[in-house]
Design a protein around this motif. Structure first.
Motif, short mmCIF file in Angstrom:
data_model
loop_
_atom_site.label_atom_id
_atom_site.label_comp_id
_atom_site.label_asym_id
_atom_site.label_seq_id
_atom_site.Cartn_x
_atom_site.Cartn_y
_atom_site.Cartn_z
N ALA A 32 -66.70 81.65 -34.91
CA ALA A 32 -65.68 82.00 -33.92
C ALA A 32 -66.32 82.82 -32.80
O ALA A 32 -67.28 83.56 -33.02
N MET A 33 -65.81 82.68 -31.61
CA MET A 33 -66.33 83.42 -30.47
C MET A 33 -65.18 83.99 -29.65
O MET A 33 -64.04 83.55 -29.76
N GLY A 34 -65.51 84.96 -28.83
CA GLY A 34 -64.46 85.59 -28.05
C GLY A 34 -64.98 86.26 -26.80
O GLY A 34 -66.19 86.41 -26.63
N GLY A 41 -64.27 104.64 -19.67
CA GLY A 41 -63.36 105.54 -20.34
C GLY A 41 -62.35 104.87 -21.26
O GLY A 41 -61.53 105.55 -21.88
N LYS A 42 -62.41 103.55 -21.32
CA LYS A 42 -61.47 102.82 -22.18
C LYS A 42 -62.21 102.05 -23.26
O LYS A 42 -63.39 101.75 -23.12
N GLU A 43 -61.48 101.74 -24.33
CA GLU A 43 -62.07 100.96 -25.40
C GLU A 43 -62.19 99.49 -24.98
O GLU A 43 -61.49 99.02 -24.09
N ARG A 44 -63.10 98.81 -25.66
CA ARG A 44 -63.27 97.39 -25.39
C ARG A 44 -62.01 96.64 -25.81
O ARG A 44 -61.49 96.84 -26.91
N GLU A 45 -61.53 95.76 -24.93
CA GLU A 45 -60.25 95.09 -25.11
C GLU A 45 -60.46 93.60 -25.36
O GLU A 45 -61.23 92.94 -24.63
N PHE A 46 -59.76 93.05 -26.34
CA PHE A 46 -59.78 91.60 -26.58
C PHE A 46 -59.12 90.89 -25.40
O PHE A 46 -58.04 91.29 -24.95
N VAL A 47 -59.77 89.85 -24.92
CA VAL A 47 -59.23 89.04 -23.83
C VAL A 47 -58.83 87.66 -24.35
O VAL A 47 -57.69 87.21 -24.15
N ALA A 48 -59.76 86.97 -25.01
CA ALA A 48 -59.49 85.62 -25.49
C ALA A 48 -60.44 85.31 -26.63
O ALA A 48 -61.56 85.80 -26.68
N GLY A 49 -59.97 84.46 -27.53
CA GLY A 49 -60.79 84.04 -28.66
C GLY A 49 -60.60 82.56 -28.93
O GLY A 49 -59.57 81.97 -28.58
N ILE A 50 -61.61 81.96 -29.57
CA ILE A 50 -61.57 80.55 -29.87
C ILE A 50 -62.19 80.31 -31.23
O ILE A 50 -63.14 81.00 -31.62
N ASN A 51 -61.63 79.37 -31.98
CA ASN A 51 -62.16 79.11 -33.30
C ASN A 51 -63.38 78.21 -33.22
O ASN A 51 -63.79 77.76 -32.14
N TRP A 52 -63.99 77.94 -34.37
CA TRP A 52 -65.25 77.20 -34.42
C TRP A 52 -65.12 75.82 -33.78
O TRP A 52 -65.99 75.41 -33.03
N SER A 53 -64.05 75.12 -34.09
CA SER A 53 -63.91 73.75 -33.61
C SER A 53 -63.41 73.67 -32.17
O SER A 53 -63.43 72.60 -31.57
N THR A 60 -54.86 87.80 -24.99
CA THR A 60 -54.05 88.98 -24.81
C THR A 60 -52.93 88.65 -23.83
O THR A 60 -53.09 87.78 -22.95
N ASP A 61 -51.81 89.31 -23.97
CA ASP A 61 -50.62 88.94 -23.19
C ASP A 61 -50.86 88.98 -21.68
O ASP A 61 -50.32 88.14 -20.94
N SER A 62 -51.66 89.92 -21.23
CA SER A 62 -51.81 90.11 -19.79
C SER A 62 -52.56 88.96 -19.10
O SER A 62 -52.53 88.86 -17.87
N VAL A 63 -53.23 88.10 -19.87
CA VAL A 63 -53.98 87.00 -19.24
C VAL A 63 -53.41 85.64 -19.58
O VAL A 63 -53.90 84.63 -19.07
N LYS A 64 -52.40 85.59 -20.42
CA LYS A 64 -51.81 84.30 -20.80
C LYS A 64 -51.29 83.57 -19.57
O LYS A 64 -50.61 84.16 -18.73
N GLY A 65 -51.62 82.29 -19.49
CA GLY A 65 -51.20 81.49 -18.35
C GLY A 65 -52.15 81.56 -17.18
O GLY A 65 -52.02 80.79 -16.23
N ARG A 66 -53.11 82.50 -17.21
CA ARG A 66 -54.08 82.63 -16.11
C ARG A 66 -55.50 82.35 -16.57
O ARG A 66 -56.29 81.79 -15.80
N PHE A 67 -55.85 82.70 -17.80
CA PHE A 67 -57.20 82.51 -18.33
C PHE A 67 -57.20 81.40 -19.36
O PHE A 67 -56.22 81.22 -20.10
N THR A 68 -58.32 80.68 -19.44
CA THR A 68 -58.48 79.64 -20.44
C THR A 68 -59.87 79.76 -21.06
O THR A 68 -60.87 79.76 -20.34
N ILE A 69 -59.91 79.84 -22.39
CA ILE A 69 -61.18 79.86 -23.10
C ILE A 69 -61.44 78.47 -23.66
O ILE A 69 -60.51 77.79 -24.12
N SER A 70 -62.69 78.04 -23.63
CA SER A 70 -63.06 76.74 -24.17
C SER A 70 -64.51 76.79 -24.62
O SER A 70 -65.23 77.74 -24.30
N ARG A 71 -64.92 75.79 -25.37
CA ARG A 71 -66.31 75.72 -25.78
C ARG A 71 -66.78 74.29 -25.71
O ARG A 71 -65.97 73.36 -25.87
#
Length: 124
Positions: A32-34, A41-53, A60-71
């Motif tokens: 899996a990758m992300g 001054g802030k903690e590392r924040e999850f943006v997007a993740g994708i499974n092996w296949s 994360t809610d703030s990027v839904k509909g704007r960001f797309t993760i792919s492999r």
């Protein structure tokens, strides 16, 4: 496993950027990758993740509909297409990979490998 990110830069609000992350070395162990991001001054924040296949993704809610993760088909390169960027998206973006887990992983503490980060700056 080594991860190398590219594609960061400066863009005006409303614009687009595409980040790439290529894994090298013992890539067979990277499952899996992300993408994460961090501002000073802030903690590392999850943006997007994708499974092996590449069939399951999460955002994360703030990027839904704007960001797309792919492999890509060889599973060694992960992309983050970022559209309609906002100033609040400004951060250092990191690619990460986890071994032995095939499902999407949200928690940064579970990732085993990290890239060096690439700066994304969105001006208003």
């Amino acid at each position: 496993v080594q991860l190398l990110e590219s594609g960061g830069g400066w863009v005006q609000a409303g614009g687009s950027l595409r980040l790439s992350c290529t894994a090298s070395g013992r890539t067979g162990s990277a499952n899996a990758m992300g993408w994460f991001r961090q501002t000073p001054g802030k903690e590392r924040e999850f943006v997007a993740g994708i499974n092996w296949s590449g069939t399951t993704t999460d955002y994360t809610d703030s990027v839904k509909g704007r960001f797309t993760i792919s492999r890509n088909s060889d599973k060694n390169t992960v992309y983050l297409q970022m559209n309609r960027l906002k100033p609040e998206d400004t951060a250092v973006y990191y690619c990460a990979a986890v071994t032995g887990i095939y499902a999407v992983v949200v928690s940064p503490s579970r990732y085993d490998y990290w890239g060096q980060g690439t700066q994304v700056t969105v001006s208003s």
